[in-house]
Enzyme design. Structure first.
Site, short mmCIF file in Angstrom:
data_model
loop_
_atom_site.label_atom_id
_atom_site.label_comp_id
_atom_site.label_asym_id
_atom_site.label_seq_id
_atom_site.Cartn_x
_atom_site.Cartn_y
_atom_site.Cartn_z
NE ARG A 77 -2.69 -0.33 3.43
CZ ARG A 77 -3.37 0.61 4.08
NH1 ARG A 77 -4.43 1.15 3.55
NH2 ARG A 77 -2.96 1.01 5.27
CB SER A 149 5.97 -6.56 7.50
OG SER A 149 5.45 -5.34 7.95
CG ASP A 202 3.44 -4.92 11.66
OD1 ASP A 202 4.45 -5.08 12.36
OD2 ASP A 202 2.66 -5.85 11.38
#
Length: 482
Positions: A77, A149, A202
């Site tokens: 994203r 991540s 995250d």
């Protein structure tokens, strides 16, 4: 139906999964001790206690347009936020989601990062459409927070080497390279003038998002000190704000420039003799891709709760004919039962437990179950989820103990501010029985006076907006209004 034998299996499981408050306090103390050992030296504990190099969390004063890039799996994203300081807060927020073509997950580093940079450039190209101005004006580089991540050895706030790939990626020439440098070179090849201000995961993004949202609330809306963030989703992790003088392994390097530092605990690796481990957990661990590793994650996170329930149901079917004379074939398929399905069954309040009946039929092809059988399934879901939630609460208590936030401290007439734990992840957000159990357990463990000063707050989308906020708090332009 051999429900008698099945109920015995269930009773035995409940006993082994029990988490009385005394045991949870032992686990919290063990967590605190492991945290200290991990901070003292590399490899001093199963907890990695990684120094994140994030020493500036958002203050709420940040102004300007900042970008976030969240690469964590088969999709990534890109996000753009316009920040307007304490008064304006998040003025505008836009994002775009992109699927990574399968061939790029096993190609070369250049191919993957060129694809990401290309999509990023397209998104930057939409800047300034409608309202808002781009931060590329006035000779300023646009700034980006990069959530990556995958296992990375961080070397500064905006650099880190890829240790290994997970989640189906296998790009050999990227391993051992600085992922920020790889992205920067790709952006340069695409003619995109952008600086990566922060490389984060995250959990740290969630901490930043929680901090930012909290400093921007009215005093009567539960403002306070956001001291830690916890992810309770497919996996689990925690990060918190530590005093630099309490991190011996960092101080030894002689590079401490600030008083506080965010620590990425990697608490999924936590282990203790006090953890209530059953034979189902041991079998799941032994058959996993990483046996003996991430033991804590395997008993509390969304990836595994459904699988634990399936394993118990399988034993009930095999040894006690729980679903009739034949063991349902689908029940033997690992990970066929997901945690969202367990959650749906656990929350079933219909008189005939229709949701349970439908889930068993649709997922496992088990039809014509009795009401008694369905009640037993709900009981099983409750045992497994409650254990996970209560252990999560004990782990949070461990962090509060480490920070001295597990008791009320009165300094003169000033009482300490409310302590806030920011939490994100689908397990916490969507599994309300899990969330309720976690919150009530933490209240019990802290006692009435302290628990009234500790808030668990949902901080949504930490990995996206948190990355952009960390770009803002680590901006080279020191938040000059634009």
């Amino acid at each position: 139906m051999g429900n008698c034998g099945a109920m015995e299996i269930l009773r035995e499981l409940k006993e082994k999964c029990e988490t009385p408050n005394g045991k949870l306090r032992q686990i919290a103390n063990a967590m605190k001790d492991e945290m200290q050992a991990g901070l003292a030296s590399e490899g001093g504990s199963e907890l990695k206690m990684l120094v994140s190099y994030v020493d500036n969390l958002p203050t709420g004063d940040e102004c300007g347009v900042f970008y976030g890039l969240d690469v964590g799996g088969t999709n990534f994203r890109v996000l753009r936020v316009q920040l307007g300081g304490k008064e304006g807060r998040v003025v505008k927020q836009e994002f775009m989601e992109v699927s990574i073509p399968p061939n790029l997950m096993v190609g070369t580093s250049d191919q993957l990062f060129d694809f990401i940079a290309d999509e990023l450039a397209k998104f930057v190209g939409t800047e300034g459409e409608g309202e808002g101005e781009g931060e590329g004006e006035g000779g300023k580089k646009r700034e980006l927070g990069f959530t990556f991540s995958f296992p990375v050895k961080q070397t500064s706030i905006n650099s880190g080497t890829l240790m290994r790939w997970t989640k189906g990626f296998s790009i050999a020439d990227a391993v051992g390279r600085d992922v920020v440098m790889e992205l920067a070179k790709a952006m340069e090849r695409k003619g995109l003038d952008m600086r990566v201000a922060a490389l984060v995961n995250d959990t740290i993004g969630t901490l930043a998002a929680g901090k930012y949202l909290n400093v921007n609330v009215n005093d009567n809306d539960g403002g306070g000190d956001v001291v830690a963030a916890v992810i309770l989703g497919t996996g689990t992790n925690a990060a918190y704000v530590e005093r630099v003088d309490a991190i011996p392994k960092y101080a030894q390097e002689g590079i401490a420039q600030s008083e506080e530092m965010v620590i990425n605990m990697e608490w999924g690796s936590f282990t203790s003799s006090h953890l209530p481990i059953t034979e189902y957990d041991q079998a799941l661990d032994a058959e996993s891709l990483n046996p003996g590793d991430h033991v804590f994650e395997k008993i509390i996170s969304g990836m595994y709760l459904g699988e634990i329930v399936r394993r118990v149901l399988c034993r009930m079917a095999e040894e006690a004919a729980f679903f009739g004379d034949v063991v349902p074939p689908k029940l033997k398929i690992p990970f066929i039962l997901t945690t969202p399905e367990v959650s749906a069954m656990h929350h079933d309040s219909s008189p005939d437990l229709k949701v349970v009946a439908n889930k068993l039929k649709d997922t496992l092809e088990i039809s014509s179950t009795s009401l008694e059988t369905r009640k037993a399934v709900i009981e099983l879901c409750s045992i497994v989820a409650t254990r996970g939630a209560r252990l999560s609460a004990a782990a949070i208590l461990g962090i509060l103990k480490k920070l001295g936030r597990d008791k009320v401290i009165k300094e003169g007439d000033d009482e300490q501010k409310t302590t806030v734990i920011a939490v994100d992840g689908g397990l916490f957000e969507h599994y309300s029985e899990f969330r309720h159990s976690l919150e009530t357990t933490l209240q019990q463990l802290l006692g009435k006076e302290v628990s009234s000063r500790v808030l668990i707050k949902h901080a949504n989308d930490g990995s996206g907006i948190g990355a952009a906020l960390l770009a803002a708090s680590h901006s080279q332009y020191n938040h000059i209004n634009i």
